[in-house]
Design a protein around this motif. Structure first.
Motif, PDB file in Angstrom:
ATOM      1  N   ILE A  80       0.828  -1.209   0.000  1.00  0.00           N
ATOM      2  CA  ILE A  80       0.000   0.000   0.000  1.00  0.00           C
ATOM      3  C   ILE A  80       0.861   1.257   0.000  1.00  0.00           C
ATOM      4  O   ILE A  80       0.836   2.031  -0.967  1.00  0.00           O
ATOM      5  N   ALA A  81       1.655   1.455   1.069  1.00  0.00           N
ATOM      6  CA  ALA A  81       2.386   2.712   1.215  1.00  0.00           C
ATOM      7  C   ALA A  81       3.392   2.931   0.083  1.00  0.00           C
ATOM      8  O   ALA A  81       3.326   3.934  -0.637  1.00  0.00           O
ATOM      9  N   ALA A 131     -12.940   8.051   8.018  1.00  0.00           N
ATOM     10  CA  ALA A 131     -12.951   8.764   6.739  1.00  0.00           C
ATOM     11  C   ALA A 131     -12.515  10.218   6.919  1.00  0.00           C
ATOM     12  O   ALA A 131     -11.810  10.772   6.066  1.00  0.00           O
ATOM     13  N   ILE A 132     -12.910  10.838   8.016  1.00  0.00           N
ATOM     14  CA  ILE A 132     -12.498  12.215   8.291  1.00  0.00           C
ATOM     15  C   ILE A 132     -10.996  12.293   8.526  1.00  0.00           C
ATOM     16  O   ILE A 132     -10.326  13.242   8.079  1.00  0.00           O
ATOM     17  N   ILE A 133     -10.438  11.293   9.216  1.00  0.00           N
ATOM     18  CA  ILE A 133      -8.983  11.249   9.409  1.00  0.00           C
ATOM     19  C   ILE A 133      -8.277  11.173   8.055  1.00  0.00           C
ATOM     20  O   ILE A 133      -7.292  11.890   7.805  1.00  0.00           O
ATOM     21  N   SER A 134      -8.779  10.315   7.172  1.00  0.00           N
ATOM     22  CA  SER A 134      -8.212  10.209   5.826  1.00  0.00           C
ATOM     23  C   SER A 134      -8.358  11.532   5.073  1.00  0.00           C
ATOM     24  O   SER A 134      -7.422  11.986   4.388  1.00  0.00           O
ATOM     25  N   TRP A 135      -9.507  12.174   5.203  1.00  0.00           N
ATOM     26  CA  TRP A 135      -9.794  13.457   4.541  1.00  0.00           C
ATOM     27  C   TRP A 135      -8.822  14.538   5.022  1.00  0.00           C
ATOM     28  O   TRP A 135      -8.246  15.279   4.217  1.00  0.00           O
ATOM     29  N   PHE A 238     -12.979 -12.706   4.587  1.00  0.00           N
ATOM     30  CA  PHE A 238     -12.330 -12.140   3.408  1.00  0.00           C
ATOM     31  C   PHE A 238     -12.724 -10.678   3.220  1.00  0.00           C
ATOM     32  O   PHE A 238     -11.868  -9.820   2.943  1.00  0.00           O
ATOM     33  N   ILE A 239     -14.010 -10.371   3.378  1.00  0.00           N
ATOM     34  CA  ILE A 239     -14.486  -8.995   3.208  1.00  0.00           C
ATOM     35  C   ILE A 239     -13.899  -8.070   4.263  1.00  0.00           C
ATOM     36  O   ILE A 239     -13.555  -6.916   3.985  1.00  0.00           O
ATOM     37  N   ALA A 240     -13.737  -8.564   5.491  1.00  0.00           N
ATOM     38  CA  ALA A 240     -13.146  -7.756   6.557  1.00  0.00           C
ATOM     39  C   ALA A 240     -11.748  -7.304   6.168  1.00  0.00           C
ATOM     40  O   ALA A 240     -11.378  -6.131   6.349  1.00  0.00           O
ATOM     41  N   ALA A 241     -10.946  -8.221   5.624  1.00  0.00           N
ATOM     42  CA  ALA A 241      -9.595  -7.874   5.191  1.00  0.00           C
ATOM     43  C   ALA A 241      -9.624  -7.011   3.934  1.00  0.00           C
ATOM     44  O   ALA A 241      -8.870  -6.038   3.816  1.00  0.00           O
ATOM     45  N   LEU A 242     -10.494  -7.352   2.998  1.00  0.00           N
ATOM     46  CA  LEU A 242     -10.572  -6.610   1.738  1.00  0.00           C
ATOM     47  C   LEU A 242     -10.970  -5.160   1.965  1.00  0.00           C
ATOM     48  O   LEU A 242     -10.385  -4.235   1.375  1.00  0.00           O
ATOM     49  N   GLN A 243     -11.954  -4.924   2.824  1.00  0.00           N
ATOM     50  CA  GLN A 243     -12.392  -3.556   3.087  1.00  0.00           C
ATOM     51  C   GLN A 243     -11.320  -2.751   3.806  1.00  0.00           C
ATOM     52  O   GLN A 243     -11.180  -1.546   3.579  1.00  0.00           O
ATOM     53  N   ALA A 244     -10.563  -3.395   4.691  1.00  0.00           N
ATOM     54  CA  ALA A 244      -9.440  -2.705   5.331  1.00  0.00           C
ATOM     55  C   ALA A 244      -8.411  -2.307   4.281  1.00  0.00           C
ATOM     56  O   ALA A 244      -7.861  -1.192   4.311  1.00  0.00           O
ATOM     57  N   TYR A 245      -8.150  -3.224   3.350  1.00  0.00           N
ATOM     58  CA  TYR A 245      -7.186  -2.946   2.269  1.00  0.00           C
ATOM     59  C   TYR A 245      -7.680  -1.804   1.378  1.00  0.00           C
ATOM     60  O   TYR A 245      -6.933  -0.871   1.078  1.00  0.00           O
ATOM     61  N   ILE A 246      -8.945  -1.865   0.964  1.00  0.00           N
ATOM     62  CA  ILE A 246      -9.486  -0.840   0.072  1.00  0.00           C
ATOM     63  C   ILE A 246      -9.500   0.527   0.746  1.00  0.00           C
ATOM     64  O   ILE A 246      -9.122   1.542   0.143  1.00  0.00           O
ATOM     65  N   LEU A 249      -5.891   1.694   0.966  1.00  0.00           N
ATOM     66  CA  LEU A 249      -5.376   1.956  -0.376  1.00  0.00           C
ATOM     67  C   LEU A 249      -5.923   3.269  -0.929  1.00  0.00           C
ATOM     68  O   LEU A 249      -5.170   4.089  -1.469  1.00  0.00           O
ATOM     69  N   LEU A 250      -7.222   3.492  -0.800  1.00  0.00           N
ATOM     70  CA  LEU A 250      -7.813   4.732  -1.294  1.00  0.00           C
ATOM     71  C   LEU A 250      -7.294   5.944  -0.534  1.00  0.00           C
ATOM     72  O   LEU A 250      -7.090   7.011  -1.123  1.00  0.00           O
ATOM     73  N   SER A 251      -7.066   5.782   0.759  1.00  0.00           N
ATOM     74  CA  SER A 251      -6.487   6.888   1.529  1.00  0.00           C
ATOM     75  C   SER A 251      -5.109   7.243   0.981  1.00  0.00           C
ATOM     76  O   SER A 251      -4.780   8.430   0.833  1.00  0.00           O
TER      77      SER A 251
END
Length: 262
Positions: A80-81, A131-135, A238-246, A249-251
């Motif tokens: 990611i980073a 999301a606000i932290i990412s923003w 799987f979704i728990a890990a995938l959503q953390a990744y997404i 990644l978007l951040s």
């Protein structure tokens, strides 16, 4: 786990009330503690405890716990980073991205842990805060790279566009950059966790009903609903890990977009 619908002796289906549990302590105050808040506290303590245990005795040749922790941290750093921001930029934002990834994962995975059975991210408060932290992070990154005026110009007035087009383009860029980014981060995470919880509760509530309350001819169908519940449990992991990744990644992508010139 289940909210009543219909007759007391009938099949109980999950409702949106699952996500608004009764208060345990401090009802009616800003410090109200309910089941979901308790799940969040437990997930935070466990997450911090695991990393503290892994880091307590760091060795040149890592043990099993240290090795797992290092592999998890390396995944965020490499995949990611550094993948999005490069080595220098990745190093600068690695702490933030690591915290986002493991916080989202820890809060998501509680949805399939027996005794907890609901994701800490299934109520809008926590996804919105993350999301606000990412923003804030990508806005600060843009201001550091370009200055306040330069960042706003880069974001709202992309170069190479005829000036009359800005009448349409600038409002679109304003909404897309400063409103839709945090909104989509919040909604994507929230909706995935809500839908996953409702599916699991529906499958296992149906299994309980079919095994213990339904007519004999229908009891065998409970095997199907139980198998579906087990399959959805694996899928939710799987979704728990995938959503953390997404989310992470978007951040990183938003930070990278804020720093670069159009």
């Amino acid at each position: 786990m289940m909210s009543a619908a219909g007759d007391e002796s009938g099949f109980h289906v999950p409702t949106i009330g699952e996500f608004f549990p009764d208060a345990i302590l401090f009802e009616g105050t800003p410090f109200e503690l309910n089941r979901i808040m308790l799940v969040r506290i437990i997930a935070t303590i466990v997450l911090c405890g695991l990393f503290l245990l892994a880091a307590r005795r760091v060795r040149l040749v890592p043990g099993r716990g240290q090795n797992i922790a290092e592999m998890a941290l390396d995944f965020v750093r490499v995949q990611i980073a550094e993948e999005i921001l490069g080595k220098q930029g990745g190093r600068k934002y690695l702490s933030l991205l690591t915290i986002l990834f493991f916080t989202v994962f820890a809060m998501n995975i509680t949805g399939v842990i027996p005794g907890l059975n609901i994701a800490g991210t299934s109520v809008i408060g926590l996804p919105l805060v993350l999301a606000i932290i990412s923003w804030i992070a990508f806005i600060i990154a843009g201001i550091r790279a370009h200055g306040v005026t330069g960042y706003l110009k880069e974001s709202l007035f992309p170069a190479g566009v005829p000036w009359p087009v800005y009448i349409i383009l600038t409002p679109i860029e304003l909404i897309s950059t400063f409103i839709l980014r945090p909104a989509t981060l919040t909604i994507r995470l929230l909706v995935n966790m809500i839908s996953g919880h409702l599916l699991l509760v529906l499958c296992f509530a149906a299994t309980h009903f079919l095994f213990f309350e339904a007519a004999a001819a229908l009891k065998a169908v409970g095997v199907v609903t139980f198998a579906a519940g087990f399959a959805f449990t694996l899928f939710e992991i799987f979704i728990a890990a995938l959503q953390a990744y997404i989310f992470t990644l978007l951040s990183a992508v938003y930070i990278q977009l804020s720093e670069q010139h159009h």
